[in-house]
Motif scaffolding. Structure first.
Motif, PDB file in Angstrom:
ATOM      1  N   UNK A 155      59.811  22.005 -14.087  1.00  0.00           N
ATOM      2  CA  UNK A 155      60.872  22.192 -13.098  1.00  0.00           C
ATOM      3  C   UNK A 155      60.529  23.278 -12.093  1.00  0.00           C
ATOM      4  N   UNK A 156      59.518  24.053 -12.406  1.00  0.00           N
ATOM      5  CA  UNK A 156      59.119  25.126 -11.512  1.00  0.00           C
ATOM      6  C   UNK A 156      57.774  24.737 -10.920  1.00  0.00           C
ATOM      7  N   UNK A 157      57.711  24.624  -9.604  1.00  0.00           N
ATOM      8  CA  UNK A 157      56.455  24.179  -9.003  1.00  0.00           C
ATOM      9  C   UNK A 157      55.950  25.204  -7.997  1.00  0.00           C
ATOM     10  N   UNK A 158      54.685  25.057  -7.631  1.00  0.00           N
ATOM     11  CA  UNK A 158      54.125  25.890  -6.575  1.00  0.00           C
ATOM     12  C   UNK A 158      53.845  27.321  -6.980  1.00  0.00           C
ATOM     13  N   UNK A 159      53.976  27.626  -8.263  1.00  0.00           N
ATOM     14  CA  UNK A 159      53.684  28.987  -8.702  1.00  0.00           C
ATOM     15  C   UNK A 159      52.728  28.936  -9.894  1.00  0.00           C
ATOM     16  N   UNK A 160      51.636  28.194  -9.700  1.00  0.00           N
ATOM     17  CA  UNK A 160      50.742  27.914 -10.819  1.00  0.00           C
ATOM     18  C   UNK A 160      50.132  29.160 -11.438  1.00  0.00           C
ATOM     19  N   UNK A 161      49.790  30.131 -10.601  1.00  0.00           N
ATOM     20  CA  UNK A 161      49.158  31.331 -11.163  1.00  0.00           C
ATOM     21  C   UNK A 161      50.120  32.071 -12.077  1.00  0.00           C
ATOM     22  N   UNK A 162      51.348  32.202 -11.627  1.00  0.00           N
ATOM     23  CA  UNK A 162      52.347  32.872 -12.457  1.00  0.00           C
ATOM     24  C   UNK A 162      52.535  32.108 -13.764  1.00  0.00           C
ATOM     25  N   UNK A 163      52.554  30.790 -13.675  1.00  0.00           N
ATOM     26  CA  UNK A 163      52.741  29.990 -14.887  1.00  0.00           C
ATOM     27  C   UNK A 163      51.598  30.219 -15.867  1.00  0.00           C
ATOM     28  N   UNK A 164      50.361  30.247 -15.312  1.00  0.00           N
ATOM     29  CA  UNK A 164      49.200  30.464 -16.180  1.00  0.00           C
ATOM     30  C   UNK A 164      49.325  31.760 -16.970  1.00  0.00           C
ATOM     31  N   UNK A 165      49.786  32.793 -16.281  1.00  0.00           N
ATOM     32  CA  UNK A 165      49.895  34.086 -16.968  1.00  0.00           C
ATOM     33  C   UNK A 165      50.953  34.060 -18.044  1.00  0.00           C
ATOM     34  N   UNK A 166      51.928  33.167 -17.883  1.00  0.00           N
ATOM     35  CA  UNK A 166      53.033  33.152 -18.837  1.00  0.00           C
ATOM     36  C   UNK A 166      52.766  32.254 -20.054  1.00  0.00           C
ATOM     37  N   UNK A 167      51.714  31.442 -19.958  1.00  0.00           N
ATOM     38  CA  UNK A 167      51.405  30.526 -21.070  1.00  0.00           C
ATOM     39  C   UNK A 167      51.195  31.304 -22.367  1.00  0.00           C
ATOM     40  N   UNK A 168      50.506  32.416 -22.224  1.00  0.00           N
ATOM     41  CA  UNK A 168      50.208  33.263 -23.379  1.00  0.00           C
ATOM     42  C   UNK A 168      51.502  33.764 -24.041  1.00  0.00           C
ATOM     43  N   UNK A 169      52.443  34.119 -23.213  1.00  0.00           N
ATOM     44  CA  UNK A 169      53.720  34.618 -23.727  1.00  0.00           C
ATOM     45  C   UNK A 169      54.434  33.528 -24.518  1.00  0.00           C
ATOM     46  N   UNK A 170      54.343  32.302 -23.979  1.00  0.00           N
ATOM     47  CA  UNK A 170      54.991  31.183 -24.667  1.00  0.00           C
ATOM     48  C   UNK A 170      54.347  30.957 -26.027  1.00  0.00           C
ATOM     49  N   UNK A 171      53.026  30.996 -26.071  1.00  0.00           N
ATOM     50  CA  UNK A 171      52.307  30.847 -27.338  1.00  0.00           C
ATOM     51  C   UNK A 171      52.796  31.875 -28.343  1.00  0.00           C
ATOM     52  N   UNK A 172      52.910  33.097 -27.861  1.00  0.00           N
ATOM     53  CA  UNK A 172      53.333  34.176 -28.738  1.00  0.00           C
ATOM     54  C   UNK A 172      54.734  33.930 -29.287  1.00  0.00           C
ATOM     55  N   UNK A 173      55.634  33.522 -28.406  1.00  0.00           N
ATOM     56  CA  UNK A 173      57.020  33.323 -28.839  1.00  0.00           C
ATOM     57  C   UNK A 173      57.149  32.166 -29.828  1.00  0.00           C
ATOM     58  N   UNK A 174      56.242  31.184 -29.689  1.00  0.00           N
ATOM     59  CA  UNK A 174      56.297  30.050 -30.605  1.00  0.00           C
ATOM     60  C   UNK A 174      55.874  30.468 -32.007  1.00  0.00           C
ATOM     61  N   UNK A 175      54.825  31.273 -32.087  1.00  0.00           N
ATOM     62  CA  UNK A 175      54.342  31.718 -33.396  1.00  0.00           C
ATOM     63  C   UNK A 175      54.030  33.204 -33.358  1.00  0.00           C
ATOM     64  N   UNK A 176      55.063  34.021 -33.432  1.00  0.00           N
ATOM     65  CA  UNK A 176      54.838  35.468 -33.305  1.00  0.00           C
ATOM     66  C   UNK A 176      53.958  36.018 -34.429  1.00  0.00           C
TER      67      UNK A 176
END
Ligand code: ADP
Ligand code: MG
Ligand code: ZN
Length: 599
Positions: A155-176
């Motif tokens: 749902x969020x487009x045009x901000x690919x770099x920001x998304x890339x940086x946040x992928x790691x955070x998502x991984x962490x939250x899934x399996x802290x």
């Protein structure tokens, strides 16, 4: 304010009226016919009375009325020897009067409750911006917890770099747990930085949505009008709750409202509350370990005013830039928002993206909405490019006001002015192509406009391109001078933009021959620069004069360029202005045709 006052008085009057009506209705329900004692005796003797209760000075009872209907009655007691007579006439009797207490209560209390109920409903209807008596003392800064956010990264487009940086955070939250074992270092605080409407809030929600964790959010601006002490208590509360729900995200929107540097804006005073809240936030941030699975995120569009303490290592030390989207990004954002709209199959999204340089996600969402509304108004089954073109104009320059009257002379000046911009721009290489010219007044400020659309998003511009840009900005005023021998205030905005470009060329880009390749713009405060350093360049008075001189030099030489071009093409200028006056709008092809005819 005045209006609101009248409004509530009106409802109070209605309320009183309702109470009175209800009261008399209830009273009439219990109404008891009063009969004279003599009539009572007659009734008694004719056997109509069936049941009575007697007190010291009153008699109440039931009797058969017309058509043997049982009616209640009462009368004033006159004869103390009544009981003997009663026995004689075979009536059941008892020795007390039915209490009227309940009836009195009902007829007064019930309507009052009714009234309060109605009042309460209206208070609720008027919403939170009107604090009623009920909400006094309640906290405005609510903690919102959302468990299942439907926002996803798609749902969020045009901000690919920001998304890339946040992928790691998502991984962490899934399996802290996993991260703890590996010893990976997870940032505690992530600050999303970017202009308004670029999707910072949306991005934070998408992180929660992607990782499927609870999302606690609060807005910094909610703290501004809070009672002393409540803000700090809320922050404490927020962290306590979040730790119980870990893994989760705490999101503080508009951090700048709460996290302004302490001591800034001290003149107004009374910011103790904000400072207390900020201090509490700092304390809480230091007091938790990201291993528990709580990630703190915040968003701001003014990082430069944040208290430096917030940006120190261990606090908001990871900054993610959420910038304005480029052309491809805009096309992606448009695609996201077009999902909910029935678009024509041949709709060229790239073309729309090209028409909207500088727009952010929120503008584009608005644009799609406008276009859809236009299609509805035109009874079209699908949204086509025509609707988008008009929507772009609306969004860019405010609503079209076709019926706004300008006097004929003004119209003529505006038409020549706009043609001037277009001709200069089209005669010089490296300027953006002229998309259309219009003299339909839009909004308050712009009487007309010349729309130039860059073919590509530009990151580098050469000196000659910048000079040409200045010349085309000055083309409007040059045309006025040539045709009317007089100049108007219409060039106000053009001059300011031209001057800005010239200033940057001299001070930032080292493009002036007399000053050479030096950078002289140190007085601009950079986002993360030490706040102690204040405005004021570190160059001499002589340099300052040289800068001013250079800027004037650039402007005046480009003005001459514009004048020369327009003098050489006076015929196009006149013809084009005439066409504009006639049609109000001319597009790219028509301008090209005009230019070719005369060359
Ligand atoms: P910000 O918090 O940066 O001011 P928001 O996240 O509140 O911006 O964006 C407002 C709205 O604009 C969003 O709800 C969304 O509809 C739209 N929007 C903004 N940025 C984007 C984007 N990058 N992709 C898709 N939609 C966006
Ligand atoms: Mg926001
Ligand atoms: Zn102009």
């Amino acid at each position: 304010m005045e209006k609101q006052h009248k409004f509530s008085i009106f409802y109070v009057l209605i309320g009183i009226w309702v109470v009175l009506i209800a009261q008399s209705y209830i009273a009439s329900m219990f109404a008891v016919k009063t009969v004279p004692y003599s009539q009572f005796m007659t009734l008694l003797k004719t056997g109509k009375v069936t049941e009575i209760a007697i007190s010291q000075d009153q008699i109440q009872g039931k009797m058969k009325g017309d058509q043997n209907k049982i009616e209640e009655f009462k009368t004033v007691r006159v004869d103390p020897e009544l009981s003997k007579t009663l026995e004689q006439y075979n009536v059941t009797f008892k020795g007390e009067v039915q209490s009227t207490f309940l009836r009195d209560i009902l007829s007064w209390v019930l309507p009052v409750f009714l009234f309060i109920g109605i009042w309460y409903l209206f208070m609720k209807r008027m919403g939170p911006q009107q604090p009623g008596f009920m909400s006094l003392g309640k906290n405005k800064a609510k903690i919102y917890m959302e468990n299942e956010l439907n926002v996803k990264f798609t749902d969020v487009a045009g901000v690919d770099e920001a998304k890339q940086e946040l992928v790691e955070v998502i991984d962490f939250l899934k399996t802290p747990g996993k991260f703890g074992e590996l010893g990976g270092k997870i940032p505690k605080g992530i600050l999303l930085v970017g202009p308004p409407g670029t999707g910072k809030t949306l991005l934070a929600k998408a992180v929660a949505g992607e990782s499927g964790v609870p999302f606690f959010s609060m807005s910094g601006s909610d703290f501004v009008e809070m009672f002393v002490g409540l803000g700090a208590a809320r922050v404490r509360d927020l962290f306590v709750q979040a730790k119980q729900k870990a893994p989760c995200i705490i999101f503080i929107d508009e951090l700048d409202a709460l996290g302004k540097a302490r001591g800034l804006g001290g003149v107004t005073g009374g910011h103790d509350e904000r400072e207390q809240t900020l201090n509490q936030l700092l304390v809480e941030m230091d007091g938790f370990d990201s291993k528990v699975g709580v990630i703190l995120m915040a968003a701001t569009n003014r990082p430069e005013i944040l208290d430096p303490a917030l940006l120190r290592p261990g606090r908001f030390d990871r900054h993610i830039l959420v910038d304005r989207p480029d052309k491809l990004g805009r096309a992606d954002i448009l695609k996201v928002h077009l999902r909910n709209v029935k678009a024509a199959p041949d709709l060229d999204i790239e073309q729309i993206a090209a028409m909207t340089p500088g727009m952010v996600g929120a503008d584009l969402a608005n644009l799609v909405n406008e276009a859809a509304l236009l299609a509805v108004r035109r009874d079209k089954a699908e949204v086509g490019i025509a609707e988008f073109q008009e929507a772009v104009e609306r969004v860019i320059a405010g609503l079209e006001k076709k019926n706004r009257l300008i006097n004929p002379h003004e119209r003529e000046v505006v038409a020549h002015h706009e043609m001037g911009h277009a001709i200069v721009a089209m005669s010089l290489p490296g300027t953006d192509p002229v998309h259309k010219i219009s003299i339909i007044p839009r909004g308050i400020a712009a009487l007309g406009y010349t729309m130039q659309v860059p073919t590509d998003d530009r990151f580098l511009m050469s000196k000659s391109e910048l000079l040409n840009k200045i010349a085309s900005l000055l083309g409007g005023r040059a045309a006025e001078e040539i045709v009317f021998n007089d100049i108007s205030t219409g060039a106000h905005n053009d001059l300011s933009r031209a001057t800005d470009i010239a200033k940057s060329m001299v001070k930032e880009y080292g493009m002036s021959s007399s000053l050479g390749q030096v950078y002289l713009a140190h007085d601009k405060r950079s986002p993360y620069m030490d706040l102690g350093m204040q405005a004021g360049g570190d160059y001499s008075e002589a340099t300052s004069q040289a800068i001013d001189h250079e800027i004037q030099q650039i402007i005046s030489s480009q003005y001459t360029v514009a004048l020369d071009i327009l003098k050489g093409r006076k015929d196009v200028l006149d013809k084009g202005a005439k066409l504009l006056l006639d049609k109000e709008k001319i597009d790219h092809d028509e301008i090209e045709a005009l230019m070719e005819q005369s060359s």
